[in-house]
Design a protein around this motif. Structure first.
Motif, mmCIF file in Angstrom:
data_model
loop_
_atom_site.group_PDB
_atom_site.id
_atom_site.type_symbol
_atom_site.label_atom_id
_atom_site.label_comp_id
_atom_site.label_asym_id
_atom_site.label_seq_id
_atom_site.Cartn_x
_atom_site.Cartn_y
_atom_site.Cartn_z
ATOM 1 N N ASP A 18 138.244 -56.167 19.522
ATOM 2 C CA ASP A 18 137.377 -57.315 19.784
ATOM 3 C C ASP A 18 137.836 -58.042 21.046
ATOM 4 O OD1 ASP A 18 135.905 -56.796 17.509
ATOM 5 O OD2 ASP A 18 136.734 -58.462 16.334
ATOM 6 N N GLU A 19 139.147 -58.218 21.179
ATOM 7 C CA GLU A 19 139.669 -58.926 22.346
ATOM 8 C C GLU A 19 139.500 -58.114 23.626
ATOM 9 O OE1 GLU A 19 143.780 -61.130 23.922
ATOM 10 O OE2 GLU A 19 143.775 -60.091 21.980
ATOM 11 N N LYS A 20 139.538 -56.794 23.510
ATOM 12 C CA LYS A 20 139.406 -55.950 24.700
ATOM 13 C C LYS A 20 138.013 -55.998 25.327
ATOM 14 C CE LYS A 20 142.723 -52.180 23.726
ATOM 15 N NZ LYS A 20 143.274 -51.845 25.044
ATOM 16 N N VAL A 21 136.987 -56.279 24.547
ATOM 17 C CA VAL A 21 135.618 -56.125 25.034
ATOM 18 C C VAL A 21 135.359 -56.911 26.321
ATOM 19 C CG1 VAL A 21 133.178 -56.493 24.516
ATOM 20 C CG2 VAL A 21 134.689 -55.485 22.796
ATOM 21 N N PRO A 22 135.578 -58.237 26.361
ATOM 22 C CA PRO A 22 135.301 -58.953 27.619
ATOM 23 C C PRO A 22 136.198 -58.504 28.762
ATOM 24 C CG PRO A 22 136.387 -60.399 26.029
ATOM 25 C CD PRO A 22 136.000 -59.161 25.289
ATOM 26 N N VAL A 23 137.427 -58.096 28.450
ATOM 27 C CA VAL A 23 138.326 -57.584 29.486
ATOM 28 C C VAL A 23 137.743 -56.328 30.107
ATOM 29 C CG1 VAL A 23 140.635 -56.650 29.932
ATOM 30 C CG2 VAL A 23 140.358 -58.593 28.370
ATOM 31 N N HIS A 24 137.247 -55.429 29.272
ATOM 32 C CA HIS A 24 136.723 -54.161 29.760
ATOM 33 C C HIS A 24 135.401 -54.338 30.508
ATOM 34 C CE1 HIS A 24 139.209 -51.511 26.786
ATOM 35 N NE2 HIS A 24 139.942 -52.259 27.571
ATOM 36 N N VAL A 25 134.541 -55.184 29.992
ATOM 37 C CA VAL A 25 133.250 -55.394 30.651
ATOM 38 C C VAL A 25 133.447 -55.952 32.059
ATOM 39 C CG1 VAL A 25 131.104 -56.715 30.569
ATOM 40 C CG2 VAL A 25 131.989 -55.661 28.489
ATOM 41 N N ALA A 26 134.469 -56.787 32.238
ATOM 42 C CA ALA A 26 134.713 -57.405 33.542
ATOM 43 C C ALA A 26 135.564 -56.549 34.466
ATOM 44 C CB ALA A 26 135.394 -58.764 33.342
ATOM 45 N N SER A 27 136.114 -55.443 33.978
ATOM 46 C CA SER A 27 137.082 -54.668 34.756
ATOM 47 C C SER A 27 136.401 -53.703 35.724
ATOM 48 C CB SER A 27 137.988 -53.875 33.810
ATOM 49 O OG SER A 27 137.271 -52.812 33.197
ATOM 50 N N GLU A 28 137.157 -53.317 36.756
ATOM 51 C CA GLU A 28 136.693 -52.279 37.673
ATOM 52 C C GLU A 28 136.765 -50.906 37.008
ATOM 53 O OE1 GLU A 28 138.843 -52.428 41.319
ATOM 54 O OE2 GLU A 28 138.192 -54.469 41.818
ATOM 55 N N PHE A 29 137.603 -50.762 36.004
ATOM 56 C CA PHE A 29 137.760 -49.484 35.311
ATOM 57 C C PHE A 29 136.420 -49.026 34.746
ATOM 58 C CE2 PHE A 29 138.644 -46.864 31.631
ATOM 59 C CZ PHE A 29 139.725 -46.080 31.997
ATOM 60 N N TYR A 30 135.706 -49.946 34.102
ATOM 61 C CA TYR A 30 134.381 -49.637 33.565
ATOM 62 C C TYR A 30 133.344 -50.088 34.598
ATOM 63 C CZ TYR A 30 136.425 -48.689 28.968
ATOM 64 O OH TYR A 30 137.158 -48.160 27.922
ATOM 65 N N ASP A 31 133.164 -49.279 35.616
ATOM 66 C CA ASP A 31 132.232 -49.609 36.700
ATOM 67 C C ASP A 31 130.802 -49.344 36.222
ATOM 68 O OD1 ASP A 31 130.868 -50.041 39.026
ATOM 69 O OD2 ASP A 31 131.692 -48.307 40.088
ATOM 70 N N LEU A 32 130.054 -50.409 35.989
ATOM 71 C CA LEU A 32 128.695 -50.279 35.460
ATOM 72 C C LEU A 32 127.642 -50.201 36.556
ATOM 73 C CD1 LEU A 32 128.906 -52.824 32.499
ATOM 74 C CD2 LEU A 32 129.196 -50.337 32.427
ATOM 75 N N ALA A 33 128.063 -50.254 37.823
ATOM 76 C CA ALA A 33 127.087 -50.247 38.917
ATOM 77 C C ALA A 33 126.209 -48.995 38.907
ATOM 78 C CB ALA A 33 127.802 -50.413 40.258
ATOM 79 N N PRO A 34 126.762 -47.783 38.763
ATOM 80 C CA PRO A 34 125.884 -46.600 38.723
ATOM 81 C C PRO A 34 124.906 -46.645 37.561
ATOM 82 C CG PRO A 34 128.142 -45.944 39.167
ATOM 83 C CD PRO A 34 128.190 -47.392 38.762
ATOM 84 N N LEU A 35 125.364 -47.087 36.401
ATOM 85 C CA LEU A 35 124.491 -47.185 35.238
ATOM 86 C C LEU A 35 123.356 -48.167 35.512
ATOM 87 C CD1 LEU A 35 124.185 -46.222 32.268
ATOM 88 C CD2 LEU A 35 125.501 -48.238 31.601
ATOM 89 N N ARG A 36 123.689 -49.295 36.117
ATOM 90 C CA ARG A 36 122.664 -50.300 36.424
ATOM 91 C C ARG A 36 121.703 -49.812 37.500
ATOM 92 N NH1 ARG A 36 127.125 -54.768 35.447
ATOM 93 N NH2 ARG A 36 126.249 -55.726 33.544
ATOM 94 N N ALA A 37 122.147 -48.861 38.313
ATOM 95 C CA ALA A 37 121.282 -48.288 39.351
ATOM 96 C C ALA A 37 120.450 -47.130 38.825
ATOM 97 C CB ALA A 37 122.129 -47.838 40.539
#
Length: 294
Positions: A18-37
């Motif tokens: 539960d605590e990891k979720v906001p950390v991961h969503v904000a991280s560069e590790f989980y780059d969501l830019a391609p998904l959003r594109a």
């Protein structure tokens, strides 16, 4: 499991994730830019092997993603035309997955369910309804009963349906970074903090760990740092799937994984981390399996 029945290991692990979720969503590790594109990609291991799981493509396939975290990989498959269901035990992760699906316009072919994996058959009572069960990276180490995991996969798959699994190699999980002050070792090109043995490959008891760092954000300090994990030898995992009614189609070992498993590993430039010189030990393992018709 009801709240009053939740064992301590499950509570600790859920609070950790539960605590990891906001950390991961904000991280560069989980780059969501391609998904959003509209161009979401999986790691090279999956991209190379998933065509063998769905050779005709993903359009119209029903996919169950177990332990889906906040749904990024689930939604990659939805972008490719699959009808996906993601299941995770963390409600913050599930809420984030639903929000991401809405943002991407994929809510019409995605559903995210919050449930412990061992409660999956009650939370999602759809036996023999999925073409593919997908589960990757950091999954079975959190589970005490690998035989029940395999039975759950078989229960959800249609006869002839396919399962895809990728994770860290159990042989690599025997090792850890050396303790501070330990001597360095020569790794084909100079001294390095070479991994040293810490756990038994055949350890059957749970591992009670307390590590505040996070693989996605080295600067994060987790308050819920204590976790409980399990070792699962590769033969045990393969046999559990066979006993549950699946035929193993392939098993591949890999010299790279999507996170810095050991400090000596170096980024390869494709999202994977590998050995800086000659590969010394398998870091990852993947497999495909088919639910037998009878």
């Amino acid at each position: 499991m009801g709240a009053s029945e939740t064992p301590e290991w499950a509570r600790l692990n859920r609070e950790h994730w539960d605590e990891k979720v906001p950390v991961h969503v904000a991280s560069e590790f989980y780059d969501l830019a391609p998904l959003r594109a509209g161009e979401g990609r999986l790691y090279p291991v999956e991209e190379a092997e998933l065509p063998h799981i769905a050779p005709e493509g993903w359009q119209g396939k029903r996919v169950l993603h177990l332990q889906c975290h906040f749904g990024a990989d689930t939604l990659v498959l939805a972008q490719r035309g699959a009808e996906v269901v993601g299941l995770d035990f963390s409600m913050p992760a599930v809420k984030q997955a639903r929000a991401l699906a809405d943002e991407l316009g994929l809510a019409d072919r995605s559903r995210f369910v919050c449930a412990d994996l061992y409660d999956a058959r009650h939370a999602l009572p759809q036996p023999e309804s999925f073409d593919v069960v997908y589960t990757t990276w950091g999954t079975i180490g959190w589970l005490p009963d690998i035989a029940e995991w395999a039975r759950i996969i078989a229960w959800f798959l249609k006869p002839g349906g396919r399962m895809y699994f990728a994770d860290g190699h159990p042989a690599a999980f025997v090792f850890d970074d050396p303790r501070p002050g330990a001597p360095t070792a020569d790794l084909d090109g100079g001294p390095a903090r070479f991994p040293t043995a810490r756990f038994s490959y055949f350890e059957a008891q749970p591992l009670d760990l307390d590590e505040g760092a996070d693989y996605a954000d080295p600067d994060a300090e987790l308050a819920n740092s204590r976790t409980v994990e399990w070792m699962h030898p590769l033969g045990q995992t393969l046999t559990a799937l066979i006993d549950a009614g699946l035929s193993i189609d392939f098993v591949h070992e890999h010299d790279a994984v999507p996170w810095q498993m050991f400090s000596v590993l170096e980024p390869r430039g494709d999202g994977l981390w590998g050995w800086p010189a000659t590969p010394w030990l398998p870091l990852g393992v993947s497999l495909g399996a088919t639910r037998r018709e009878h």
